[in-house]
Write an enzyme that holds these catalytic residues in place. Sequence first.
Site, PDB file in Angstrom:
ATOM      1  N   ILE A  15      -9.307   4.546  15.036  1.00 22.78           N
ATOM      2  CA  ILE A  15      -8.636   6.058  14.691  1.00 22.78           C
ATOM      3  C   ILE A  15      -9.073   6.733  13.515  1.00 22.78           C
ATOM      4  CG2 ILE A  15      -6.190   6.419  13.821  1.00 22.78           C
ATOM      5  CD1 ILE A  15      -5.087   4.196  15.616  1.00 22.78           C
ATOM      6  N   VAL A  57     -10.331  -1.101  -0.218  1.00 23.45           N
ATOM      7  CA  VAL A  57      -9.245  -0.486  -0.646  1.00 23.45           C
ATOM      8  C   VAL A  57      -8.205  -1.333  -1.188  1.00 23.45           C
ATOM      9  CG1 VAL A  57      -9.507   1.505   0.900  1.00 23.45           C
ATOM     10  CG2 VAL A  57      -7.976  -0.487   1.404  1.00 23.45           C
ATOM     11  N   SER A 134       2.464   0.977  12.380  1.00 25.20           N
ATOM     12  CA  SER A 134       2.329   0.563  13.568  1.00 25.20           C
ATOM     13  C   SER A 134       3.885   0.504  14.283  1.00 25.20           C
ATOM     14  CB  SER A 134       1.715  -0.840  13.707  1.00 25.20           C
ATOM     15  OG  SER A 134       1.866  -1.393  14.736  1.00 25.20           O
ATOM     16  N   TYR A 147       1.591  -9.079   9.848  1.00 23.38           N
ATOM     17  CA  TYR A 147       1.174  -7.559  10.294  1.00 23.38           C
ATOM     18  C   TYR A 147       2.463  -6.686  10.164  1.00 23.38           C
ATOM     19  CZ  TYR A 147      -0.793  -3.960  13.027  1.00 23.38           C
ATOM     20  OH  TYR A 147      -1.534  -2.543  13.281  1.00 23.38           O
ATOM     21  N   LYS A 151       3.476  -3.504   7.929  1.00 25.14           N
ATOM     22  CA  LYS A 151       3.628  -2.181   8.457  1.00 25.14           C
ATOM     23  C   LYS A 151       5.082  -1.586   8.037  1.00 25.14           C
ATOM     24  CE  LYS A 151      -0.441  -1.640   9.978  1.00 25.14           C
ATOM     25  NZ  LYS A 151      -1.409  -0.849   9.175  1.00 25.14           N
TER      26      LYS A 151
END
Length: 250
Positions: A15, A57, A134, A147, A151
Amino acid sequence: MTQKLAVVTGAARGIGLATTKLFLRDGWTVAMVDRDAPELEDVAKDLDGVKAFACDVSQPEAVEQLFADVQKAFGRIDALVNNAGVADFGPIEETTFARWRTVMSTNLDGVFLMSQAAIPALKESRGAIVNIASISGLRASTLRVAYGTSKAAVMHMTKQQAAELGEYGIRANCVCPGPVRTKLAMAVHSPEIIAAYHDAIPLNRYGSEDEIGEVIVFLCSDKASFVTGQIVASDGGFESTGIGLPALRS
């Protein structure tokens, strides 16, 4: 007119790379950021209007240096796309704290660090932040305790950013992709999982990287000048159909 500059993390593939190309199509320049320096350099060399910056990051010092380098190279930042992320899927009881922290350090800490560092430049340009979350942050599913939680936190951080930074003209929005037909997804999704997704998604297909990128670029553009604090699911309607599928539980 001065050319606008977008900083895109996780830009070496998927993406992030698709979004970079769409920014270029629309006349932007792009600072491409990724921790995979060889892959980043390889894809950037074929693109006009970009500069590659290797950076993890999740590391505060690296992020600080990144923004110093970006400002030196371009002198402005008009949009930040926090796309860098990692995935680690597994049952709750098998998710160690080390695995939890690996996910959180990039998916959550990275968004925080990048956004904080970008604020001074975004104040000057009255620019935009787009965070990539997500569908797994919008509704629970199996095997995604780290995960999905990371998100969901990114979505709330986006609202905090919108609430606090709006007075400076900075907009903050969040895009939540559903299943996307990436090379990695197609390699690891079994025929059963692919069929289950098709059955559960109202549009009856996976999305494409470009389809997600188009939403991101729109939210960074002047066309979305009165849009902030929004959580946009680009998922073919998947979020509307319920929670996790049996085929995704193992």
